[in-house]
Write an enzyme that holds these catalytic residues in place. Structure first.
Site: not given
Ligand code: AHR
Length: 653
Positions: A39, A251, A381-382
C-alpha cells in the site's frame, strides 16, 4: 508375564505410529499461501519503491494534500549570477487534462556577474524526497516536457549539485526547439556519492518556456525497467519469493471520500497522462507506480497479481481519522454503478484480454501483449458492511462471476477479527458463496500466541480465508516470533486459509503514518525488521502438502509451534519450529514416514532476546543465521529462546 504383555502393547503402539507415518499422504494446502501486501502508506510508493527522484515532478501538489503544499512545493525558483526573470504556474494549455499544472519560466536577463563562479540563468531546483541520493559512476536519466514560448532557440542546462550549488556532481546541456509540448531526454553521469543532491534546471538564454513532468530516474532500476522501481527495495521483495502481491492498498484503495477512490484507469498509460491525487494517508500519489507497473513487477518476481478495487463505497473512516469534516462511508449513486461495474470488468480485460480487445490493446501498446494472467481480484477493503455496501458488492460480484467465471473474487469482512462487520461480512460470503474473504487484524503478540487454533474450527468446504492484513503491534523479536507461531497455524490450516500477507510493508523514515511496518528505509539505508525475516523464512519456504505429527514436544506448551510441509515441485520437506519463550526447549522430529531424504539439510535459525530489534543505523542486531544440519529418521532438535528455525530437507527423487 506382565512385563511381556506390557512390552507387546508398547511394540504395537510403536508399529502403529510408524505405519501411520508411512501411510501418511499429507493434506493439500494452498500453493499461494504467503504473499505481500503493498500500500502507498508511509511513502511506500513515491519516495519509496517507485524510483522517481524528483518530488512534485508535475507541479500538481496542492493544499488538499497538505495545507502548505502548492504546485511549487519542493521546487525553488533560482536566478544565479544576478539573472533576472520570473516563474509562473499556468494551466491554460497543459500536456494533458489529467495533468493541468505546468510552469512558465520567463528569462529577462542572464547575468554575467564577474565574480560569480557558477553558471548564470533562470530556473528551478528540486530537492527530491528529503534529498536526491546519487552514486559515483552511476547514470541518471532525466526526462522533461518543454514548450518554447519565445522565438529564439533556448539553451537549458541540467545538473545535479550540492544543495548550496557550490559543487556540480553531474551536468548536461540541451536545446529546446519546439513550440509544442515535446519530451526531452538527457543522461547525467554522477561523479560522487551523495544523499543530498539537488536537481537544477537552468535556462541560460533570454527566453520564455513552459516546463512539466521533470523526472529523474537512476538508470539501474529493478530489472532496468523504465519508469521502474528502486532496485534495492524491489530485490528485498523478490528475495521473499512471495506467491502474490496485493495492491494498491489498504484504505488507499477505497479512498478518503468517493472522489478519492483509487480508479485504476487513471494509473495506466504515459506518466504525463496519469491523474495524480491525494492519498488517504495525506500526501500526493503520482500514480507513476500504477497498475501497469504493479502487474509488471508481479510478473518480474513470479508473484500473482492481486488488485483490490473499491466495492463502490469509500472508506468508512473518510475524513474521520485523518482529517476534519469527513463523510464516513458513502456509496456511488446507483445510476453510476453500471459504469463502475464495467470499470471492474475492463480491468480483467486489460490484464488478460487478447490484443484485439479494447483494453487488451492498451496493455499491448504499453509493451505487454501477453496476458498478465490475472487470477484473483479483491472487491472492497475492510468496508463497513452496510446495505449500501452489500448491494454494490453483489452487483460487482455477480457481473464478474457471469463474464469471467474463472476469476476468483475475494470479498471483505471488516477491519477486525470479530464483531459486527466480521459477522455480517461472513454472512454475505456464505450466502453468495464468495470463494475467498479478506480478514484483517492488528493485535498484540499474545493474541497471536493464544489464537493459534482460530482456523482449526472453520468450515473446510465453504468460503476460504485471505488473511490480507495482519501484524502484532511491534517490530521486536517477541512480535515476530509470535507471528511465526501463528503462521505455523496458517500452514496447518492451509486448506482453509488460502492466502496471507503481513501489513504494512514499507515505511520511510520521517514519513511514516503507521508505526509497525515490515521494512524501514530512507534514501540510502534499509532496516529489515524481525517481522521481515520471519515473513521471508515462511514465504521462501512454502509447501503445498501439510503433514501432522512429524514434530512434537513433551506435553502441551503454547509457546511452542511447529509445522511440516512439502513443496511437491522440489519434493523438499520443510520443518518450521517456533519457540516463543525465554527458555531453550526441545522438540522431537520423526521423519520415518518419508523416504529418500538426504540427511544433510539446510538450517536457518532466527533468534534473539525478546526485545531485540533492528534500526536504520544498526540494522544487523538480529539476523537469521544459516548453516547445515544432519537429520535422521528420528532426532531431537533444540530450539533456542525466542526463535524460528527452518529445516529444509532435500530428497533423492
Ligand atoms: O495497513 C494499514 C491500514 O490498515 C490499511 O490501509 C487498512 O486497510 C487497515 O486499516
Amino acid at each position: 508375564m506382565k512385563i511381556i504383555k506390557l512390552y507387546t502393547v508398547l511394540m504395537l503402539i510403536f508399529f502403529i505410529s510408524i505405519n501411520a507415518q508411512q501411510n501418511y499422504n499429507g493434506k493439500k494446502i494452498s500453493s499461494d499461501l504467503f504473499g505481500l501486501f503493498f500500500e502507498d502508506i508511509n511513502y511506500a510508493a513515491d519516495g519509496g519503491l517507485y524510483a522517481e527522484l524528483v518530488q512534485n515532478r508535475s507541479f500538481e501538489y496542492n493544499p488538499t494534500e497538505q495545507k502548505i503544499w502548492n504546485p511549487l512545493s519542493f521546487w525553488e525558483y533560482i536566478c544565479p549570477g544576478f539573472s533576472i526573470g520570473r516563474i509562473n504556474v499556468e494551466t491554460n494549455s497543459p500536456i494533458h487534462p489529467n495533468n493541468p499544472h505546468y510552469i512558465v519560466l520567463d528569462v529577462e536577463h542572464v547575468g554575467h556577474e564577474k565574480n560569480y563562479k557558477g553558471e548564470s540563468g533562470v530556473g528551478i531546483k528540486n530537492s527530491g524526497f528529503a534529498g536526491i541520493a546519487i552514486k559515483s559512476g552511476e547514470k541518471y536519466n532525466l526526462t522533461m516536457f518543454a514548450r518554447q514560448l519565445s522565438k529564439d532557440p533556448i539553451s537549458l542546462s541540467v545538473s545535479l549539485q550540492s544543495p548550496s550549488g557550490k559543487t556540480i556532481y553531474a551536468e548536461n546541456n540541451f536545446a529546446v526547439s519546439s513550440g509544442k509540448w515535446k519530451k526531452y531526454f538527457t543522461t547525467l553521469n554522477s561523479t560522487v556519492n551523495s544523499d543530498s543532491a539537488v536537481l537544477v534546471i537552468l535556462a541560460t538564454t533570454k527566453c520564455k518556456l513552459a516546463l512539466d513532468v521533470i523526472s529523474l530516474f537512476p538508470e539501474k532500476t529493478f530489472k532496468n525497467r523504465p519508469n521502474g522501481l528502486r532496485a534495492d527495495l524491489a530485490q528485498l521483495l523478490a528475495d521473499m519469493k512471495p506467491k502474490f502481491i496485493r495492491f494498491p492498498g489498504g484504505c488507499l484503495a477505497h479512498g478518503d471520500g468517493l472522489g478519492n477512490m483509487y480508479r485504476w484507469k487513471n494509473t495506466i498509460g504515459p506518466i504525463e497522462e496519469r491523474k495524480e491525487q491525494r492519498n488517504i494517508w495525506g500526501y500526493n500519489q503520482t500514480a507513476g507506480l500504477g497498475y501497469y507497473e504493479y502487474f509488471q513487477f508481479c510478473e518480474d518476481i513470479g508473484a500473482k497479481p492481486l488488485p483490490v478495487l473499491p466495492a463502490g463505497v469509500c472508506c468508512q473512516n473518510s475524513g474521520g481519522t485523518w482529517r476534519i469534516g469527513g463523510t464516513g462511508q458513502k456509496a456511488l449513486p446507483m445510476n453510476e454503478m453500471s459504469e463502475y461495474v464495467k470499470e471492474v470488468l475492463d480491468l480483467i480485460e486489460w490484464a488478460n484480454g487478447p490484443v484485439t480487445s479494447k483494453w487488451g490493446a492498451k496493455r499491448a501498446s504499453a509493451g505487454h501483449p501477453k496476458s498478465f494472467n490475472l487470477q484473483y481480484i479483491g472487491i472492497g477493503n475492510e468496508d463497513k458492511i452496510t446495505p449500501e455496501f452489500e448491494e454494490r458488492f453483489k452487483m460487482i460480484f455477480d457481473a464478474v462471476k457471469k463474464k469471467y467465471p474463472e476469476i476468483i473474487v475475494i470479498g471483505t469482512v471488516g477491519p477486525f477479527h470479530s464483531g459486527d462487520d466480521f459477522e455480517k461480512g461472513w454472512k454475505i460470503a456464505n450466502d453468495l458463496k464468495i470463494p475467498i474473504v479478506d480478514e484483517h487484524y492488528y493485535v498484540n503478540p499474545d493474541w497471536f500466541l493464544s489464537n493459534q487454533n482460530r482456523y482449526d474450527s472453520y468450515k473446510r468446504n465453504g468460503t476460504k480465508v485471505y488473511l490480507g492484513e495482519y501484524a502484532s503491534w511491534g517490530n521486536k523479536i517477541r512480535n515476530a516470533i509470535a507471528e511465526a507461531a501463528y503462521m505455523t497455524s496458517l500452514e496447518r490450516n492451509g486448506d482453509v486459509v488460502s492466502m496471507a500477507s503481513y501489513a504494512p510493508l514499507f515505511a520511510k523514515k520521517d514519513f511514516t503514518q503507521w508505526k509497525t511496518d515490515m521494512i524501514f528505509f530512507d534514501n540510502t539505508k534499509i532496516c529489515l525488521t524481525p517481522n521481515y525475516y520471519v515473513q521471508k523464512m515462511f514465504s521462501a519456504n512454502q509447501g503445498d502438502l501439510y503433514f501432522d505429527n512429524v514434530i512434537s514436544a513433551n506435553g502441551k506448551d503454547s509457546t511452542l509451534a511447529f509445522s511440516c510441509v512439502q513443496d511437491t515441485k522440489t519434493s523438499d520437506i520443510i520443518l518450521k519450529l517456533v519457540n516463543a519463550s525465554v527458555k531453550s526447549k526441545k522438540a522431537k522430529i520423526d521423519l520415518t514416514g518419508f523416504s529418500n531424504l538426504i540427511p544433510d539439510a539446510e538450517l536457518t535459525v532466527f533468534s534473539g532476546s525478546a526485545n531485540s530489534e533492528n534500526t536504520l543505523d544498526n540494522p544487523q542486531i538480529v539476523v537469521p543465521v544459516s548453516s547445515s544440519i544432519r537429520v535422521s529418521g528420528k532426532f531431537e532438535y533444540s530450539l533456542p529462546e525466542w526463535s524460528l528455525s527452518v529445516i529444509r530437507i532435500k530428497s533423492k527423487n
